[in-house]
Design a protein around this motif. Structure first.
Motif, PDB file in Angstrom:
ATOM      1  N   MET A  47       0.833  -1.191   0.000  1.00 19.43           N
ATOM      2  CA  MET A  47       0.000   0.000   0.000  1.00 19.43           C
ATOM      3  C   MET A  47       0.873   1.249   0.000  1.00 19.43           C
ATOM      4  O   MET A  47       2.025   1.202   0.421  1.00 19.43           O
ATOM      5  CB  MET A  47      -0.927  -0.018   1.204  1.00 19.43           C
ATOM      6  N   ASP A  77      -4.168   8.079   1.910  1.00 18.49           N
ATOM      7  CA  ASP A  77      -3.880   6.673   1.677  1.00 18.49           C
ATOM      8  C   ASP A  77      -4.376   6.308   0.274  1.00 18.49           C
ATOM      9  O   ASP A  77      -5.384   6.848  -0.190  1.00 18.49           O
ATOM     10  CB  ASP A  77      -4.630   5.860   2.739  1.00 18.49           C
ATOM     11  N   SER A 208       0.505   2.888   4.957  1.00 17.19           N
ATOM     12  CA  SER A 208      -0.929   3.140   4.987  1.00 17.19           C
ATOM     13  C   SER A 208      -1.256   3.986   6.207  1.00 17.19           C
ATOM     14  O   SER A 208      -0.510   3.991   7.189  1.00 17.19           O
ATOM     15  CB  SER A 208      -1.713   1.822   5.030  1.00 17.19           C
TER      16      SER A 208
END
Length: 232
Positions: A47, A77, A208
């Motif tokens: 991520m 994010d 994240s």
């Protein structure tokens, strides 16, 4: 391929974001940008966190003509939706009255690629009204720089005559924007008062966020949403 975006990936991403047999040029370039390797093996996708700078354009009809650039750096994010990004911008500029809004992705030549609209405005139609040849030629003088390549001008003609379907901000995540293809974003809040913003990617890194997007830096004073009301 957008060199500006990829340079940010080079500077900011941690090691081992993509370790794959690369099925596309995009994956191969990002992998080289990250660790200068081309390793076969199973794909590992991590991520990402992005920092976007959101500049507020002057708005002379509302008396907003600042002496310095006014911007907010917002950390989001990749899994945040554009609707959540909008909420962060809304709060960052100290607004209080909700209105319709729209994001537009643009390529490195500034050409509009696709529109993403407020969920209540979304109907799955075209990103904008198709133009005929004469309209496109007139509008090109305003929308495309004189030194743009013929390829860019042809891309503009195609996108204006055959616009892509609009996106729903509540259903589109930041990662889904394909940021290595996007040069920048436009964001308009309140179609009547027309608060116009330019959004550029400043940083991208692995990780994240635990919660909502957050403001991490800023410059300039946010103008009143309704300056005329302040004068009463």
């Amino acid at each position: 391929m957008n060199g500006g975006i990829l340079s940010l990936y080079r500077d900011s991403f941690a090691d081992e974001i993509f370790l794959t047999p690369y099925s596309t040029e995009r994956e191969a370039i990002i992998a080289v940008a990250v660790d200068n390797t081309y390793n076969p093996g199973p794909r590992i996708v991590t991520m990402a966190i992005y920092v976007f700078r959101v500049w507020l354009h002057p708005n002379p009809p509302l008396g907003f003509e600042p002496g310095e650039e006014v911007w907010r750096d917002i950390e989001v994010d990749g899994s945040h939706t554009l609707a959540e990004f909008h909420e962060a911008i809304f709060e960052a500029y100290e607004r209080w009255d909700s209105h319709a809004y729209e994001f537009i992705t643009r390529d490195e030549d500034g050409i509009a690629l696709r529109s993403y609209v407020h969920p209540q405005l979304y109907d799955g139609g075209a990103s904008w009204r198709p133009m005929d040849v004469e309209e496109i030629d007139r509008f090109m003088e305003q929308a495309v720089s004189d030194d743009a390549t013929e390829a860019a001008k042809e891309r503009f003609r195609d996108l204006q005559s055959n616009p892509p379907p609009e996106g729903n901000t509540a259903e589109t995540t930041v990662d889904e924007l394909d940021l290595d293809e996007v040069g920048a974003l436009s964001y308009i809040f309140d179609m009547a008062d027309n608060w116009d913003h330019y959004i550029g990617l400043q940083e991208a890194r692995e990780g994240s966020l635990d919660g909502d997007p957050i403001v991490v830096d800023k410059q300039g004073t946010a103008p009143s949403q309704y300056p005329d009301l302040d004068e009463q």
